[in-house]
Design a protein around this motif. Sequence first.
Motif, PDB file in Angstrom:
ATOM      1  N   UNK A 426      52.841  51.496  12.316  1.00  0.00           N
ATOM      2  CA  UNK A 426      53.052  51.857  10.912  1.00  0.00           C
ATOM      3  C   UNK A 426      54.355  52.636  10.726  1.00  0.00           C
ATOM      4  N   UNK A 427      54.774  53.382  11.746  1.00  0.00           N
ATOM      5  CA  UNK A 427      55.977  54.211  11.608  1.00  0.00           C
ATOM      6  C   UNK A 427      57.259  53.454  11.963  1.00  0.00           C
ATOM      7  N   UNK A 428      57.134  52.356  12.723  1.00  0.00           N
ATOM      8  CA  UNK A 428      58.335  51.629  13.178  1.00  0.00           C
ATOM      9  C   UNK A 428      58.989  50.857  12.040  1.00  0.00           C
ATOM     10  N   UNK A 429      60.290  50.740  12.132  1.00  0.00           N
ATOM     11  CA  UNK A 429      60.953  49.862  11.167  1.00  0.00           C
ATOM     12  C   UNK A 429      60.787  48.413  11.650  1.00  0.00           C
ATOM     13  N   UNK A 430      60.890  47.419  10.745  1.00  0.00           N
ATOM     14  CA  UNK A 430      60.780  46.033  11.197  1.00  0.00           C
ATOM     15  C   UNK A 430      61.815  45.758  12.291  1.00  0.00           C
ATOM     16  N   UNK A 431      61.401  45.103  13.334  1.00  0.00           N
ATOM     17  CA  UNK A 431      62.302  44.824  14.466  1.00  0.00           C
ATOM     18  C   UNK A 431      62.301  45.946  15.489  1.00  0.00           C
ATOM     19  N   UNK A 432      61.749  47.119  15.131  1.00  0.00           N
ATOM     20  CA  UNK A 432      61.717  48.248  16.070  1.00  0.00           C
ATOM     21  C   UNK A 432      60.766  47.964  17.227  1.00  0.00           C
ATOM     22  N   UNK A 433      61.066  48.569  18.375  1.00  0.00           N
ATOM     23  CA  UNK A 433      60.257  48.276  19.572  1.00  0.00           C
ATOM     24  C   UNK A 433      59.410  49.452  19.997  1.00  0.00           C
ATOM     25  N   UNK A 434      58.294  49.134  20.650  1.00  0.00           N
ATOM     26  CA  UNK A 434      57.458  50.159  21.282  1.00  0.00           C
ATOM     27  C   UNK A 434      57.372  49.780  22.757  1.00  0.00           C
ATOM     28  N   UNK A 435      57.952  50.626  23.605  1.00  0.00           N
ATOM     29  CA  UNK A 435      57.982  50.346  25.045  1.00  0.00           C
ATOM     30  C   UNK A 435      57.009  51.301  25.741  1.00  0.00           C
ATOM     31  N   UNK A 436      56.062  50.744  26.500  1.00  0.00           N
ATOM     32  CA  UNK A 436      55.063  51.578  27.184  1.00  0.00           C
ATOM     33  C   UNK A 436      55.108  51.316  28.685  1.00  0.00           C
ATOM     34  N   UNK A 437      55.148  52.381  29.452  1.00  0.00           N
ATOM     35  CA  UNK A 437      55.041  52.247  30.909  1.00  0.00           C
ATOM     36  C   UNK A 437      53.581  52.518  31.245  1.00  0.00           C
ATOM     37  N   UNK A 438      52.892  51.504  31.743  1.00  0.00           N
ATOM     38  CA  UNK A 438      51.437  51.642  31.878  1.00  0.00           C
ATOM     39  C   UNK A 438      50.935  50.908  33.130  1.00  0.00           C
ATOM     40  N   UNK A 439      49.846  51.398  33.704  1.00  0.00           N
ATOM     41  CA  UNK A 439      49.350  50.816  34.955  1.00  0.00           C
ATOM     42  C   UNK A 439      48.026  50.098  34.767  1.00  0.00           C
ATOM     43  N   UNK A 440      47.630  49.339  35.800  1.00  0.00           N
ATOM     44  CA  UNK A 440      46.306  48.712  35.833  1.00  0.00           C
ATOM     45  C   UNK A 440      45.393  49.586  36.703  1.00  0.00           C
ATOM     46  N   UNK A 441      44.125  49.223  36.816  1.00  0.00           N
ATOM     47  CA  UNK A 441      43.191  50.076  37.559  1.00  0.00           C
ATOM     48  C   UNK A 441      42.112  49.241  38.242  1.00  0.00           C
ATOM     49  N   UNK A 442      41.497  49.846  39.237  1.00  0.00           N
ATOM     50  CA  UNK A 442      40.299  49.280  39.858  1.00  0.00           C
ATOM     51  C   UNK A 442      39.206  50.318  39.648  1.00  0.00           C
ATOM     52  N   UNK A 443      38.193  49.946  38.858  1.00  0.00           N
ATOM     53  CA  UNK A 443      37.161  50.923  38.509  1.00  0.00           C
ATOM     54  C   UNK A 443      35.796  50.344  38.795  1.00  0.00           C
ATOM     55  N   UNK A 444      34.996  51.066  39.521  1.00  0.00           N
ATOM     56  CA  UNK A 444      33.641  50.620  39.829  1.00  0.00           C
ATOM     57  C   UNK A 444      33.656  49.163  40.311  1.00  0.00           C
ATOM     58  N   UNK A 445      34.570  48.867  41.231  1.00  0.00           N
ATOM     59  CA  UNK A 445      34.638  47.520  41.813  1.00  0.00           C
ATOM     60  C   UNK A 445      35.070  46.454  40.810  1.00  0.00           C
ATOM     61  N   UNK A 446      35.666  46.857  39.704  1.00  0.00           N
ATOM     62  CA  UNK A 446      36.079  45.905  38.666  1.00  0.00           C
ATOM     63  C   UNK A 446      37.566  46.119  38.395  1.00  0.00           C
ATOM     64  N   UNK A 447      38.306  45.026  38.345  1.00  0.00           N
ATOM     65  CA  UNK A 447      39.738  45.151  38.074  1.00  0.00           C
ATOM     66  C   UNK A 447      39.965  45.228  36.557  1.00  0.00           C
ATOM     67  N   UNK A 448      40.782  46.200  36.135  1.00  0.00           N
ATOM     68  CA  UNK A 448      41.067  46.394  34.700  1.00  0.00           C
ATOM     69  C   UNK A 448      42.586  46.272  34.489  1.00  0.00           C
ATOM     70  N   UNK A 449      43.044  45.149  33.923  1.00  0.00           N
ATOM     71  CA  UNK A 449      44.494  44.967  33.745  1.00  0.00           C
ATOM     72  C   UNK A 449      45.002  45.770  32.546  1.00  0.00           C
ATOM     73  N   UNK A 450      45.181  47.087  32.746  1.00  0.00           N
ATOM     74  CA  UNK A 450      45.520  48.002  31.654  1.00  0.00           C
ATOM     75  C   UNK A 450      46.792  47.609  30.924  1.00  0.00           C
ATOM     76  N   UNK A 451      47.785  47.113  31.669  1.00  0.00           N
ATOM     77  CA  UNK A 451      49.056  46.735  31.039  1.00  0.00           C
ATOM     78  C   UNK A 451      48.876  45.523  30.112  1.00  0.00           C
ATOM     79  N   UNK A 452      48.161  44.502  30.621  1.00  0.00           N
ATOM     80  CA  UNK A 452      47.988  43.282  29.823  1.00  0.00           C
ATOM     81  C   UNK A 452      47.079  43.556  28.628  1.00  0.00           C
ATOM     82  N   UNK A 453      46.079  44.413  28.838  1.00  0.00           N
ATOM     83  CA  UNK A 453      45.184  44.761  27.725  1.00  0.00           C
ATOM     84  C   UNK A 453      45.942  45.519  26.642  1.00  0.00           C
TER      85      UNK A 453
END
Length: 499
Positions: A426-453
């Motif tokens: 809501x705050x970005x101007x049109x064309x503005x980017x949001x860049x996130x550095x984020x990791x994935x995880x292995x939780x309770x024997x389950x893979x969680x693709x945090x970046x793709x999610x």
Amino acid sequence: MAVSPPDVRAAVAESGALGATVRQIAERLGVGAAAVDLGLQGLARAGEVVRMGRGLWILRDYDHLELRDDFTEPAAYADRFEREERTPLGRYHGPITFRSNDGLPFHRWWPYVQGYSAEFVATLLRSARIGPGSTVLDPFAGSGTSLVEARRLGARAIGYELLAPAVLAARVKTDPDLDPDEFAREAGRLLRAARRAPLAPMPFLRETRRQFSRPALIQLRQIRSVLPPEGAGSVADALRLAFASTLVPVSRLRRSPCLGYDPVARDRPLPFVRYAQVVRTMVEDLTARTRSVDRWGPPAEVHSGDSRRIDLPPNSVDLAITSPPYVNGLDYVMNYKLDLAWLGYVDSYAELSALRTAEVACDNLPREATRDFLATDEAPDPWLREILPRIRENVARKGTYRRDDMHGIVHRYFRDLAEVLRGVLAALRPGGRFVLVVGDSLLAGTYVPGDLLTARIGRRLGFRIESVDVARGRRSGQRRQFALRESIVTLSRPAGRIP
Ligand SMILES: C[S@@+](CC[C@H](N)C(=O)[O-])C[C@H]1O[C@@H](n2cnc3c(N)ncnc32)[C@H](O)[C@@H]1O
């Protein structure tokens, strides 16, 4: 009491892909830990069980999660992402972790280990042509890496952060009014006053006496008793930050990256000496800056507030950049509890817990904070509606897992993140980017693709997915041989109205 190997094997088998510790198996079988240990060693020699990270034992059949029917591995999600989002995973080759900031002016003022690389931020800001007249937002500002770099390029920098010592660090590092000579003078005065000062009360933390040697504790309490209060001006804030930076190096603790007792008994500097060193470093950086400060942007605006409730005017931000907490990642409140307590931001365990509830979810969240997230069909992405029940089933099967609401924690994490994505969009101007550095995880024997999610949830909210680039590999804490990653997710705001 002796225990039969088949019983030990059965107890390990019950814990499925999660594994169990010696203590958990002993409790389950109602026998002593030594007997279980002996049984496990025998089974290990026979190749039936293996020991993973964190002292967990699993059946050898579970060692390779990727061979199990109910396990979806990283590559499968990457393929699916490529197909469904028409975006292949790319690669980023530059520096990314905070370690590379240790020796950098300004960034080195507070020992914060969860930040990302200033060089990465600077490269990105330059390639986005950020400069005077631009506005940069970091919704999880931490110690202010993005804000320092944005200001340095002449831009307006806005940050949100809930952890008070991090807010302090970000403010002091980006404060144009902090005068090195005045700061050096006042720091000298503070240290002289501290040597004669009475002892301030101890902070509420139970282990304070164990955390510090007696002489260190005396000096810290003396400094504390002459430390200026919060908000008493630029120099006062800098004096407080120097105190925050003194705490861990003079203690018996270390952050690596979690706060814990240092297994090695080292010689630690005493607080008066360490405080003076910190001040010298800060003064050195400030003095060098005075030559270029005219080109720096306006003072950074560091909101001590919740980024799930960003309330910036529409179209006001050119670029947002951040590294959010990772799913089931670090407990920031725990990790910075010394700074929180000694600087008087928090006065009780109840207040620490309240702060933890306000932060984006981590696995130390109070139980009542996940109550509304236990039903999984409301999850903000269809993949999560597959992943969350899997986590719940794995935990239920084992029974002894630390939290039976683990799926609720993960669910809340992504709901929190969705709120942040919505506010940034809501705050970005049109064309503005949001860049996130984020990791994935292995939780309770389950893979969680945090970046793709993160990318997918962003797209559902109205962002366009520009790219997902893998920046580095990591290892799972739960299972050392399992390879995780850290990625750069780039989203952009399309032109036109947001849905
Ligand atoms: C990975 S760190 C950010 C590090 C930062 N990029 C740096 O280089 O210093 C994530 C930060 O998010 C903050 N945080 C967590 N939940 C938050 C929330 N709801 N609102 C604002 N900040 C939050 C944490 O306190 C933590 O400092």
